[in-house]
Design an enzyme around this catalytic site. Sequence first.
Site, short mmCIF file in Angstrom:
data_model
loop_
_atom_site.label_atom_id
_atom_site.label_comp_id
_atom_site.label_asym_id
_atom_site.label_seq_id
_atom_site.Cartn_x
_atom_site.Cartn_y
_atom_site.Cartn_z
N GLN A 66 0.11 63.19 -20.97
CA GLN A 66 -0.18 61.77 -21.18
C GLN A 66 -1.54 61.56 -21.84
O GLN A 66 -1.68 60.75 -22.77
CB GLN A 66 -0.12 61.07 -19.83
CG GLN A 66 -0.39 59.58 -19.85
CD GLN A 66 -0.45 58.98 -18.44
OE1 GLN A 66 -0.20 59.66 -17.45
NE2 GLN A 66 -0.79 57.70 -18.37
N THR A 101 12.08 59.43 -13.62
CA THR A 101 11.59 58.33 -12.80
C THR A 101 12.58 58.19 -11.64
O THR A 101 13.76 57.96 -11.87
CB THR A 101 11.54 57.01 -13.60
OG1 THR A 101 10.75 57.21 -14.77
CG2 THR A 101 10.97 55.87 -12.76
N GLU A 140 3.49 58.47 -9.16
CA GLU A 140 2.97 57.11 -9.08
C GLU A 140 3.87 56.35 -8.12
O GLU A 140 5.07 56.20 -8.36
CB GLU A 140 2.93 56.45 -10.47
CG GLU A 140 1.93 57.12 -11.40
CD GLU A 140 1.60 56.30 -12.65
OE1 GLU A 140 2.44 55.47 -13.07
OE2 GLU A 140 0.50 56.50 -13.20
N ASP A 162 7.69 49.27 -17.32
CA ASP A 162 6.72 49.61 -16.29
C ASP A 162 5.45 48.78 -16.52
O ASP A 162 4.91 48.77 -17.62
CB ASP A 162 6.39 51.10 -16.37
CG ASP A 162 5.73 51.62 -15.12
OD1 ASP A 162 5.81 50.95 -14.07
OD2 ASP A 162 5.10 52.70 -15.19
N ARG A 207 -0.07 64.30 -16.35
CA ARG A 207 -1.35 63.70 -16.79
C ARG A 207 -1.93 64.37 -18.01
O ARG A 207 -2.57 63.71 -18.85
CB ARG A 207 -2.36 63.75 -15.65
CG ARG A 207 -1.96 63.01 -14.42
CD ARG A 207 -1.74 61.54 -14.68
NE ARG A 207 -1.34 60.84 -13.46
CZ ARG A 207 -0.89 59.58 -13.44
NH1 ARG A 207 -0.78 58.89 -14.57
NH2 ARG A 207 -0.55 59.04 -12.29
N ASP A 211 7.16 57.08 -10.36
CA ASP A 211 7.03 57.26 -11.81
C ASP A 211 6.27 58.57 -12.05
O ASP A 211 5.07 58.58 -12.30
CB ASP A 211 6.25 56.05 -12.36
CG ASP A 211 6.00 56.17 -13.86
OD1 ASP A 211 6.78 56.86 -14.54
OD2 ASP A 211 5.03 55.56 -14.34
N LYS A 227 5.75 60.64 -19.26
CA LYS A 227 6.47 59.84 -18.26
C LYS A 227 7.98 59.96 -18.37
O LYS A 227 8.69 59.70 -17.39
CB LYS A 227 6.13 58.35 -18.48
CG LYS A 227 4.67 58.01 -18.43
CD LYS A 227 4.20 57.85 -17.00
CE LYS A 227 2.83 57.16 -16.97
NZ LYS A 227 2.48 56.80 -15.58
N GLU A 263 -5.78 59.56 -8.80
CA GLU A 263 -6.82 58.78 -8.13
C GLU A 263 -7.20 59.41 -6.79
O GLU A 263 -8.38 59.49 -6.45
CB GLU A 263 -6.33 57.35 -7.88
CG GLU A 263 -6.03 56.57 -9.15
CD GLU A 263 -5.18 55.34 -8.84
OE1 GLU A 263 -5.73 54.29 -8.51
OE2 GLU A 263 -3.92 55.47 -8.90
N GLU A 322 5.36 53.19 -6.75
CA GLU A 322 5.55 51.86 -7.33
C GLU A 322 6.69 51.13 -6.63
O GLU A 322 7.48 51.73 -5.91
CB GLU A 322 5.89 51.97 -8.82
CG GLU A 322 4.92 52.81 -9.63
CD GLU A 322 5.03 52.60 -11.13
OE1 GLU A 322 5.72 51.64 -11.55
OE2 GLU A 322 4.41 53.39 -11.87
N HIS A 356 -5.86 50.35 -9.34
CA HIS A 356 -5.33 51.49 -10.10
C HIS A 356 -5.86 51.47 -11.53
O HIS A 356 -6.33 52.50 -12.05
CB HIS A 356 -3.80 51.44 -10.10
CG HIS A 356 -3.17 52.43 -11.04
ND1 HIS A 356 -3.21 53.79 -10.83
CD2 HIS A 356 -2.51 52.25 -12.22
CE1 HIS A 356 -2.59 54.40 -11.83
NE2 HIS A 356 -2.16 53.50 -12.68
#
Lengths: 401, 401
Positions: free
Chosen positions: A230, A247, A189, A116, A227, A223, A243, A348, A191, A123
């Site tokens: 993490q 996925t 996420e 990744d 949080r 993904d 993570k 975000e 992606e 970002h």
Amino acid sequence: MSAVDLPADTAYGLDHLPFGVFSTEDEAPRVGVRVGDHVLDLAPVAAADGIDSAPVFAEPTLNPFLGLGRAHWEALRAWLVDLLTQEANAELVGQHLHPLAEVRLHLPIEVADYVDFYASEHHATNVGRIFRPDGAALTPNWKHLPIGYHGRAGTVVVSGTDVVRPQGQRKAPDDAAPTFGPSVRLDIEAEVGFVVAGATRLGEQVGVDSFADHVFGVVLLNDWSARDVQAWEYVPLGPFLGKSFATSVSAWVTPLQALRAARVPLPEQDPTPLPYLLGDDLPGYDLAIEVELNGTVVSRPPFASMYWSPAQMLAHLTVNGASLRTGDLFASGTVSGPERDQTGSLLERTWNGTEPVTVGDQERGFLQDGDTVVLRATATGTGGGRIALGEVTGTIRPATT
Amino acid sequence: MSAVDLPADTAYGLDHLPFGVFSTEDEAPRVGVRVGDHVLDLAPVAAADGIDSAPVFAEPTLNPFLGLGRAHWEALRAWLVDLLTQEANAELVGQHLHPLAEVRLHLPIEVADYVDFYASEHHATNVGRIFRPDGAALTPNWKHLPIGYHGRAGTVVVSGTDVVRPQGQRKAPDDAAPTFGPSVRLDIEAEVGFVVAGATRLGEQVGVDSFADHVFGVVLLNDWSARDVQAWEYVPLGPFLGKSFATSVSAWVTPLQALRAARVPLPEQDPTPLPYLLGDDLPGYDLAIEVELNGTVVSRPPFASMYWSPAQMLAHLTVNGASLRTGDLFASGTVSGPERDQTGSLLERTWNGTEPVTVGDQERGFLQDGDTVVLRATATGTGGGRIALGEVTGTIRPATT
């Protein structure tokens, strides 16, 4: 076009032809190509038309086909367009078309290694501001190399797979000690993933100009990220359990050839990267992504805003001599544009939950049990219309305790 | 013992019986067991003795055998000891014993996902002091969870494979910009790897007490590291190209059953970890490791000094619901004891190259082209003598430019 009937505005016409793996009630997983709202069962059609490689399409993953190499992918695509264009093939084709609603879609590739990246400047800047408010938003290396790390290949799942809320340790800065439990800051996420084919040897490097020899196509990718887990675990060796629980990727792999008209110049790279990251052909791709949460579009991340080209990512990944295997998958990292409603994560979009988004008659900072996320993306096809990458959906299930 | 002649002091007697994959001039890779200085070709012997699972030993990796599960591994081991103990089997066994010198050894498992932990307090403290001299040596999370990250499964290679010096970006703190070239701080990490078998489902957790159900055995492992590349790239997402160019493992997998007498209590864990990391059976293992560089032993890392138990590592890896696959490999992280000559990396042994070690009539800070590293380890076997894990060797070849 004559062997199949397609609406004029389909996102899955002859300029697209994404590959996947499907099964029917009476037959095991095998390779198919999406044509409109149908799946074409490739193995019997290819066999009937005398294609030597027909048996690879009876396999339960795309890997054997991908392993045949770029010249073969391109020849097969040309054959397929020709086949579907000629009215004389209508009967053969019709016998092997299955309505999408009647098939089950599977993980299209057996994932070898999963990497990744972190290639969106917007970002990385946002995350830096949220996670490391006292330091510079971008780390000093960020504009010199596409930062990446290895993820868990064994937990890459196909679109539609439920996501069980992960448990783990988390500790807020003011807490005396970590606590354990279901993640309370579960995120997405958005992606784009790149499907690698063509093994290389240890010590061999894949230069920026060899990108199309080693990347068959692209998938949309979610993904999923815890949080809280993490934030507590990631120093100093990077994300791990935050993570690795899941996925999700789209069931359809859009061939790179179908994205020729979507190529766009990269944003300016300043400072100029080292020579191994420079080349004559370093495209970005103009993919318009949409993040939908429980039926409401909450963000529209523009892939064209990414700082690093996928060709630079692959060149970086192999510059130390790391070998590739067919089935390797690398992802762009979260796609975020400059505006808040162009960001590819809830972290975000809601600024770490402090500015919730409205979803129907509710508000969301992070994901709740039962929430469903759908990622979509479209691009200009070679025929001038819009093509759509396969969507990625997932619904959150409660933690198993 | 009667079916084979073994020296009394062999490190590969009937209390050891490590598994590997070997080939001979006239036959392709298949599963063998090391007995003294010979390899026993398992498939024909098992077939002759009426063992149902004999065909799994004709495969080119251990994975099919490992996939049969713990009860089968234990039954097979009991059968093997019985077979090799009875004089009546001398002729059958003798027909299928190959001198080690006449076989080629291969990577014993097809690696699914590879995870590297960071479980030595002495190592993590040393690295913290060298890489982050201005901060605390241990990060705040270190004593609460076994820190780990995913590495590259596709570049795990068998002992004896040459290691090409990787190229990459590096930047000293005082340099204005990064430069590119062959790593000038190429290092080793002496580790112990754990071979996982028995797939689990997404969302399932493997508790500390289920360790022996999911770990077949151990390998020695050298996590080659380019310290200059690593130091520049690793913030914020962890090591990537500084590690992904090669990871060497021993050709022999020592069954966990052979290490029963090597179990020792862990050092005290303070603070007490969260409940999912606690259990009645959290052993360390007393493996005496030796790091040899160009014929000189430069360090003797004691595995008994590790802070976290491998059972805690596996419980942590899966506590978020990440699934396991047969062939997953996880490693302990660098093994370092409290003394300088017990450290498992040159980074620590030479304190980042500032205090070189003497090797023959030369000095070394980091590895030079042509250098050969050999890792060895011994432990007390269940018979009371010493058993030896398979060694891990590698020679550095110049960068390909």
